[in-house]
Each structure stands twice: as C-alpha cells, then as structure tokens.
Design an enzyme around this catalytic site. Structure first.
Site, mmCIF file in Angstrom:
data_model
loop_
_atom_site.group_PDB
_atom_site.id
_atom_site.type_symbol
_atom_site.label_atom_id
_atom_site.label_comp_id
_atom_site.label_asym_id
_atom_site.label_seq_id
_atom_site.Cartn_x
_atom_site.Cartn_y
_atom_site.Cartn_z
ATOM 1 N N ASP A 26 8.708 9.820 -11.852
ATOM 2 C CA ASP A 26 9.684 8.424 -10.637
ATOM 3 C C ASP A 26 10.370 8.082 -11.309
ATOM 4 O O ASP A 26 11.210 8.272 -11.942
ATOM 5 C CB ASP A 26 7.649 7.566 -9.992
ATOM 6 C CG ASP A 26 7.482 7.276 -12.077
ATOM 7 O OD1 ASP A 26 8.274 7.890 -12.998
ATOM 8 O OD2 ASP A 26 6.202 6.908 -12.234
ATOM 9 N N ASP A 52 -3.877 -1.119 -13.954
ATOM 10 C CA ASP A 52 -4.990 -0.408 -12.682
ATOM 11 C C ASP A 52 -5.221 0.748 -12.291
ATOM 12 O O ASP A 52 -5.823 0.764 -11.306
ATOM 13 C CB ASP A 52 -4.016 -1.358 -11.034
ATOM 14 C CG ASP A 52 -2.690 -0.765 -11.408
ATOM 15 O OD1 ASP A 52 -2.760 0.492 -11.891
ATOM 16 O OD2 ASP A 52 -2.033 -0.761 -10.313
ATOM 17 N N HIS A 80 -3.364 3.540 -12.085
ATOM 18 C CA HIS A 80 -2.078 4.496 -11.217
ATOM 19 C C HIS A 80 -1.843 5.471 -12.043
ATOM 20 O O HIS A 80 -1.905 5.204 -12.928
ATOM 21 C CB HIS A 80 -0.888 3.439 -10.541
ATOM 22 C CG HIS A 80 0.033 3.106 -11.492
ATOM 23 N ND1 HIS A 80 0.496 1.485 -11.907
ATOM 24 C CD2 HIS A 80 0.682 3.177 -12.679
ATOM 25 C CE1 HIS A 80 0.868 1.832 -12.605
ATOM 26 N NE2 HIS A 80 1.100 2.591 -13.640
ATOM 27 N N GLU A 124 0.388 3.961 -6.470
ATOM 28 C CA GLU A 124 -1.069 3.272 -6.848
ATOM 29 C C GLU A 124 -2.092 2.765 -5.763
ATOM 30 O O GLU A 124 -2.529 3.846 -5.181
ATOM 31 C CB GLU A 124 -0.759 1.541 -6.018
ATOM 32 C CG GLU A 124 1.231 1.210 -6.794
ATOM 33 C CD GLU A 124 1.217 0.155 -7.816
ATOM 34 O OE1 GLU A 124 -0.153 0.559 -8.672
ATOM 35 O OE2 GLU A 124 1.716 -0.758 -8.035
HETATM 36 P P1 PGA Z 1 3.451 2.442 -20.018
HETATM 37 O O1 PGA Z 1 3.125 2.460 -18.275
HETATM 38 O O2 PGA Z 1 3.026 3.640 -20.515
HETATM 39 O O3 PGA Z 1 4.656 1.717 -20.364
HETATM 40 O O4 PGA Z 1 1.388 1.581 -20.555
HETATM 41 C C1 PGA Z 1 2.292 3.777 -17.753
HETATM 42 C C2 PGA Z 1 1.886 3.458 -16.045
HETATM 43 O O5 PGA Z 1 1.998 2.261 -16.274
HETATM 44 O O6 PGA Z 1 1.961 4.616 -15.918
#
Ligand code: PGA
Length: 267
Positions: A67, A136, A138, A143
């Site tokens: 992404d 959450d 995702h 999302e």
């Molecule tokens: P993080 O993000 O490794 O910074 O916790 C993970 C994500 O949002 O996919």
C-alpha cells in the site's frame, strides 16, 4: 493456519527471517509481497544483515508493496516508498526495476490499480506475502467492511487507523485520509501469507483473526480460508487466544520433516 507464539518481538523477527530465507533459497526469483509499519522492522534489519554478510542473495527477487498513501511523493519522509528505501531497499541489492510500490501521485488511480494487479500477474503471482495486522483487524489498508474479494484500489482510512499512524507524522492532521492498497482478494492469491503481530495492542485483532467469525468486520479473518497462512506473534499479542495451549502443542510436536532450518513450518 499455523500459529507460532514466540517470547518477544526479536524472536518473532528471527522466525520470520527463516521463512524468507527458505523461500528465497528455494526460489531465487521469488516474488515477495512486502509490508510497512513498525512490526516488520526487525525482519528487514535481519534480512539486510544476511545480505550484507553474503548469506542471502536477493538480486533476482521481485517485490510488491501492499500500500501507499495517496498524495505523498516517494520522496516524502512518511511515504511508504521512503519507508522501504530507508529500512530495507538501501541495504540490499534488489534492482530498482524489480521493486513495485503503488504510486501515491498516480493521476488516474483506478487505471494505476489495474496496472498494479497486472504487474503482479505478469510476475507470476506473489510467492510469499508479508502482512501486519491493524489493531482493528485490517490487512494492507483494507479497513473493516472491505470486500473480502477486493482488488487493488483506493481506500479511505478509518479514524482509528489515522490515529494509530499519526505517530509517524508531526500531527494527526497530516495523515492522508486516502490510500492505495492491494485488495483482500489480491492478498488471498499469494501462495503463502506470513502475518506478524506483536504487543498487547494487537491481542484483540489477533484473536478475531484466528478464532473469530469470518467477517469483513475483521478483514484479517479471511485468512482462515487461506490454504497456507503462518501467523507469528509474541506472548502479549497471544493473550486473548482461547486455544493457545493447542497452538503451542502443535508447534512443539511438529514432525521432523516439517521443520525448516531449525524452525517448525508447514513447508
Ligand atoms: P504496525 O502496523 O506494524 O505499525 O502495527 C500494522 C498495520 O497497520 O498493518
């Protein structure tokens, strides 16, 4: 899904490195799906160290990142292109033409997304897809409520993700609201998905992913349908799992032939 529980983030990275090493050793021209965020930093550091020591050769791999923020140029310090350069690509010899990251400045976003999907297909599909998980649930920037069949496309971030990611920016107001992300359907086509999660803040999302219902309310839960998904977590991220003792038992009792370079894996 194989659930591997390790004592701490360092041990999580070490285990993930072995999976990457094994993949690249078996297929030097592997197509790797890469992720950003805090969680894979240890893995990138270890991989870079292996490359530097000439213990791993990555010149033939192709990479596709999950992404990118819409509106940020690759040179922007908070862009994921910049993140990848800073934390991984500058240390390893992957030819620039083999590196793919969605373009946050694409003029025609739907067309760019179609081209991204086509490039993945042309490369032969993703062999190993690295994933983090949002608090959450995702994956990528898919999302909650994302179609479980979605392809690479524009997404609008939730307020929670914007707040979670504000730590990388000067203020929450600077976090872009839109992103380009591989879809859930795109991720599901990878031959092997490797999810990493550390810290208690991920414990609910991990439990929903592994033991919750399969639902677009937790996009990571779709990985229950993936034929080959490995989840590596640390103890704090494992605290809400109901079947934790079973996962440990499975790991400790893997037959010898399933072990790879000292680790247990369904290779
Ligand atoms: P993080 O993000 O490794 O910074 O916790 C993970 C994500 O949002 O996919």
């Amino acid at each position: 899904m194989e659930v591997i529980i390790k004592p701490d983030p360092h041990a999580v990275s070490k285990e993930a490195v072995r999976i990457f090493e094994n993949q690249i050793e078996r297929k030097s021209n592997s197509v790797l799906g890469l992720a950003t965020g805090s969680t894979p930093l240890g893995l990138y550091k270890e991989l870079a160290a292996l490359c530097r020591a000439n213990l791993l050769e990555v010149t033939r791999v192709t990479t596709f990142n999950l992404d990118e923020y819409v509106g940020l140029a690759p040179s922007h310090p908070q862009s994921y292109a910049h993140f990848m350069q800073e934390h991984f690509f500058r240390y390893v010899k992957i030819p620039p033409q083999s590196i793919h990251i969605p373009n946050g400045l694409a003029k025609d976003i739907p067309k760019h997304c179609e081209e991204y999907e086509a490039a993945i297909k042309r490369a032969g599909g993703i062999d190993l897809q690295l994933l983090g998980i949002g608090s959450d649930g995702h994956i990528g920037f898919n999302e909650a409520s994302s179609s479980l069949a979605s392809r690479t496309r524009l997404k609008t971030l939730t307020a929670r993700t914007i707040a979670d990611n504000a730590r990388f920016f000067n203020s929450e107001a600077e976090v872009p609201h839109h992103v380009i992300t591989m879809g859930v359907g795109t991720i599901m086509e990878a031959r092997h998905c490797l999810v990493l999660a550390t810290g208690e803040g991920k414990a609910d999302a991990v439990a929903a992913m592994v033991e919750g219902p399969l639902t677009a309310s937790c996009p990571a839960s779709v990985l229950q349908m993936h034929p080959r998904c490995t989840l590596i977590i640390d103890e704090p991220a494992a605290t809400r799992l109901q079947r934790i003792e079973y996962y440990r038992w499975v790991y400790d009792n893997k037959p010898q032939w399933q072990r790879v370079k000292g680790m247990m894996s369904l290779e």
